[in-house]
Design a protein around this motif. Structure first.
Motif, PDB file in Angstrom:
ATOM      1  N   GLU A 166       0.829  -1.216   0.000  1.00 58.25           N
ATOM      2  CA  GLU A 166       0.000   0.000   0.000  1.00 58.25           C
ATOM      3  C   GLU A 166       0.858   1.258   0.000  1.00 58.25           C
ATOM      4  O   GLU A 166       0.562   2.222  -0.718  1.00 58.25           O
ATOM      5  N   VAL A 167       1.944   1.248   0.789  1.00 62.97           N
ATOM      6  CA  VAL A 167       2.849   2.406   0.816  1.00 62.97           C
ATOM      7  C   VAL A 167       3.460   2.623  -0.558  1.00 62.97           C
ATOM      8  O   VAL A 167       3.546   3.759  -1.051  1.00 62.97           O
ATOM      9  N   HIS A 168       3.885   1.531  -1.188  1.00 60.30           N
ATOM     10  CA  HIS A 168       4.467   1.627  -2.539  1.00 60.30           C
ATOM     11  C   HIS A 168       3.448   2.209  -3.519  1.00 60.30           C
ATOM     12  O   HIS A 168       3.779   3.087  -4.321  1.00 60.30           O
ATOM     13  N   ALA A 169       2.210   1.710  -3.433  1.00 62.57           N
ATOM     14  CA  ALA A 169       1.158   2.207  -4.330  1.00 62.57           C
ATOM     15  C   ALA A 169       0.874   3.682  -4.055  1.00 62.57           C
ATOM     16  O   ALA A 169       0.704   4.481  -4.992  1.00 62.57           O
ATOM     17  N   LEU A 170       0.825   4.062  -2.778  1.00 62.88           N
ATOM     18  CA  LEU A 170       0.588   5.475  -2.436  1.00 62.88           C
ATOM     19  C   LEU A 170       1.739   6.353  -2.913  1.00 62.88           C
ATOM     20  O   LEU A 170       1.524   7.476  -3.406  1.00 62.88           O
ATOM     21  N   ARG A 171       2.966   5.860  -2.781  1.00 60.56           N
ATOM     22  CA  ARG A 171       4.135   6.626  -3.238  1.00 60.56           C
ATOM     23  C   ARG A 171       4.071   6.843  -4.748  1.00 60.56           C
ATOM     24  O   ARG A 171       4.333   7.939  -5.245  1.00 60.56           O
ATOM     25  N   GLU A 172       3.728   5.757  -5.474  1.00 60.99           N
ATOM     26  CA  GLU A 172       3.605   5.895  -6.940  1.00 60.99           C
ATOM     27  C   GLU A 172       2.504   6.885  -7.298  1.00 60.99           C
ATOM     28  O   GLU A 172       2.667   7.714  -8.194  1.00 60.99           O
ATOM     29  N   GLY A 173       1.397   6.801  -6.533  1.00 65.33           N
ATOM     30  CA  GLY A 173       0.298   7.745  -6.793  1.00 65.33           C
ATOM     31  C   GLY A 173       0.716   9.173  -6.497  1.00 65.33           C
ATOM     32  O   GLY A 173       0.385  10.110  -7.243  1.00 65.33           O
ATOM     33  N   ALA A 174       1.457   9.351  -5.410  1.00 68.89           N
ATOM     34  CA  ALA A 174       1.912  10.695  -5.055  1.00 68.89           C
ATOM     35  C   ALA A 174       2.879  11.230  -6.106  1.00 68.89           C
ATOM     36  O   ALA A 174       2.826  12.420  -6.471  1.00 68.89           O
TER      37      ALA A 174
END
Length: 135
Positions: A103-111
């Motif tokens: 989830e952190v990786h996905a949020l980072r990519e989204g950010a």
């Protein structure tokens, strides 16, 4: 003594008759024999009492050892159950950690995507603003 005498009571008359036939010397021997039998009987009673005592001691020790073994077996089973529960909890925690990392990786990519979009939009706005100012 008394129990020994009760065992020989039915045969006492025959023994006394033999002693009478053998005279005074025979009676003394018979008396010695009876005393010897009495001592042997008393020793046998003491031996039986000692055997019962040690049998009771052994039974008590055996029961104690069995109770200790049962407690040990119960403790081992409890330990194994707790260990299995801890392993399951650790596996669940590791799985959750993996999910959170994803989830952190996905949020980072989204950010990052949002950041690049904002930068592109700002660059576009600046370019339009510069073009408008030049015009």
């Amino acid at each position: 003594g008394q129990a020994c005498l009760s065992l020989f009571w039915p045969h006492l008359s025959a023994l006394l008759s033999v002693a009478d036939a053998l005279d005074l010397h025979g009676r003394d021997r018979l008396r010695g024999f009876a005393q010897c039998l009495g001592r042997l009987f008393e020793q046998a009673e003491r031996g039986e009492a000692a055997a019962k005592h040690w049998e009771a001691q052994w039974a008590m020790s055996f029961r104690h050892v069995m109770e200790m073994r049962q407690d040990s077996d119960f403790s081992k089973v409890s330990y194994e159950v707790e260990l299995q529960e801890m392993r399951e909890a650790l596996a669940a925690s590791q799985a959750r950690c993996g999910q959170l990392a994803h989830e952190v990786h996905a949020l980072r990519e989204g950010a990052q995507t949002t950041w690049h979009s904002v930068q592109s939009r700002d660059a576009g706005h600046q370019a339009r603003l510069a073009a408008a100012q030049d015009a």
